[in-house]
Design an enzyme around this catalytic site. Structure first.
Site, mmCIF file in Angstrom:
data_model
loop_
_atom_site.group_PDB
_atom_site.id
_atom_site.type_symbol
_atom_site.label_atom_id
_atom_site.label_comp_id
_atom_site.label_asym_id
_atom_site.label_seq_id
_atom_site.Cartn_x
_atom_site.Cartn_y
_atom_site.Cartn_z
ATOM 1 N N HIS A 310 0.838 -1.251 -0.023
ATOM 2 C CA HIS A 310 -0.174 -0.223 0.074
ATOM 3 C C HIS A 310 0.747 1.257 0.171
ATOM 4 C CE1 HIS A 310 -2.991 3.060 1.349
ATOM 5 N NE2 HIS A 310 -4.034 2.082 0.791
ATOM 6 N N ASP A 368 -7.754 -4.366 -0.862
ATOM 7 C CA ASP A 368 -8.169 -4.615 -2.181
ATOM 8 C C ASP A 368 -8.069 -5.976 -2.481
ATOM 9 O OD1 ASP A 368 -8.825 -1.598 -2.993
ATOM 10 O OD2 ASP A 368 -6.538 -1.470 -2.921
#
Length: 434
Positions: A310, A368
């Site tokens: 991330h 995600d």
């Protein structure tokens, strides 16, 4: 602006002059240097492509510590909110700064539920789109058009109007999103049910058909609710910054949120969970995992391990741990343990999280990776993934928008640039050019 001025200052010097820049200390997080007077004092501007090292505002809403994997909404850890609070409670918290009392919750929930219904003329608006239009295109256009249907609530100088528009946007965006899906598959629109929770109603609008008596599975509704809570806000990301930027011009809230939806549509932002699923499809089978990971480690390769790592979180994404558990709950509930794609995802997770290359680089599964798997298991098509993200993030967007409007120090956003074009040139008439 809410901050404390530190005793610390930073000296900025040029060949001919210097200035003392004070630093600000927030409740948590790093100090911020105040460079607002630098252009006047030194004739200099800071150069920060992507605003990586720039604080563009002060905010009380969300705090992130990427190194420690911390995400707080109004001071509450995301793990506690996702586990113990529902999406409506979280929306109230982000909007008003405190968790609601039981009475406040019931009043807020009832009011929000009444705002789910769309003006009947908006049905006709959908007919202007092609049937194969991407649901994000429909959502973006229709949300922007709400200002043509709801004229009251557009006086953003009035707190009551701002609050009305915020509630409408949260409630109606979900209905528009569900109708965009129904329109794309040629099924009748399902009207919102005011007796259902936010997540139950959204699933009902997606999958119910006239006469089929669709019953919402509570396990699946809880999974959707957690996804919504976990995506509700994430500090000053690209789409939130877009909303604040457009809002700084005094534009109406529907236009601001539509701009946020457009920014979210980018594959580097809201489309990451869809990209993770496409990656799994490209791997194909368990046997393809080793070769894929070797390519992902090769700097000269275009292959990327999607759904891992991330931009902000350097260790682990705190939201991912919650969705990891939720993903397994959904798979067990639906009896999908033998689904090839889900089986492949679980194996990839296992192999990658034990690989020293990815461990050293802090590349762990992010939100995600799991949200895409959950949505696929629920039967939600991939072109709806970012739409559902937008439904959740609308809460954060309107909260950030309201905070920005109510900040007396807020100004229209007007950044500068490092010009690298031609110097001043003399114009030559066309008939004199060779």
């Amino acid at each position: 602006m809410n901050h404390n001025t530190n005793k610390n200052t930073v000296t900025i010097e040029t060949n001919s002059s210097s200035m003392q820049a004070p630093s600000f200390q927030g409740t948590m997080g790093p100090d911020v240097i105040d460079l607002r007077s630098m252009p006047q004092n030194l004739g200099l501007y800071s150069f920060d492509p992507g605003l990586i090292g720039t604080a563009t505002c002060s905010s009380k809403i969300t705090f992130i510590d990427g190194e420690k994997g911390i995400l707080l909404h109004r001071g509450y850890p995301i793990e506690e909110l996702a586990t113990h609070a529902n999406f409506t409670e979280t929306a109230y918290l982000l909007l008003y700064g405190e968790l609601p009392t039981l009475e406040q919750y019931h009043v807020f929930k009832k009011d929000m539920n009444t705002h789910r219904l769309l003006n009947e003329q908006i049905r006709n608006f959908f007919n202007g789109f092609r049937r194969d239009a991407h649901p994000m295109a429909i959502l973006c256009g229709t949300v922007s058009a709400l200002s043509a249907f709801y004229h009251d609530g557009l006086n953003i100088s009035q707190p009551e109007d701002r609050d009305l528009s915020a509630r409408r946007l949260i409630a109606k965006t979900a209905t528009i999103a569900a109708w965009a899906y129904k329109y794309s598959i040629g099924e009748p629109f399902i009207y919102p049910d005011e007796e259902m929770s936010f997540s139950e109603n959204f699933l009902h609008m997606l999958f119910a058909r006239p006469g089929n008596h669709y019953k919402v599975n509570p396990v699946l509704a809880r999974a959707i609710d957690r996804i919504l809570v976990l995506h509700a806000d994430h500090e000053q990301n690209a789409s939130t910054t877009t909303v604040r930027l457009v809002g700084s011009t005094g534009s109406n809230p529907y236009a601001c949120i539509s701009a946020g939806i457009a920014a979210l549509w980018g594959p580097a932002h809201g489309g990451a969970n869809e990209a993770a699923l496409n990656m799994l499809k490209s791997i194909g089978t368990r046997d393809g995992i080793p070769a894929f990971l070797e390519k992902a480690k090769d700097r000269n390769s275009t292959v990327r391990l999607m759904g891992f790592g991330h931009r902000v979180y350097k260790n682990f994404d705190p939201r991912a741990k919650i969705l990891q558990e939720t993903c397994r709950e959904v798979i067990a509930e639906l009896g999908l343990e033998r689904d090839p794609l889900l089986d492949l995802a679980m194996e990839l997770e296992k192999v990658a999280t034990h690989d020293e290359y990815f461990i050293k680089r802090g590349l762990y599964p992010n939100v995600d990776f799991y949200s895409g798997l959950i949505l696929k298991a629920l039967g939600i098509p991939e072109n709806m993934f970012t739409v559902l993200f937008a439904v959740a993030r609308t809460v954060g967007w309107v909260s950030q928008w309201k905070e920005m409007i109510e900040d007396p120090t807020a100004r229209i956003v007007r950044p500068r640039q490092l010009y690298i074009g031609s110097n001043r040139r003399k114009f030559t008439p066309i008939h004199e050019r060779g």
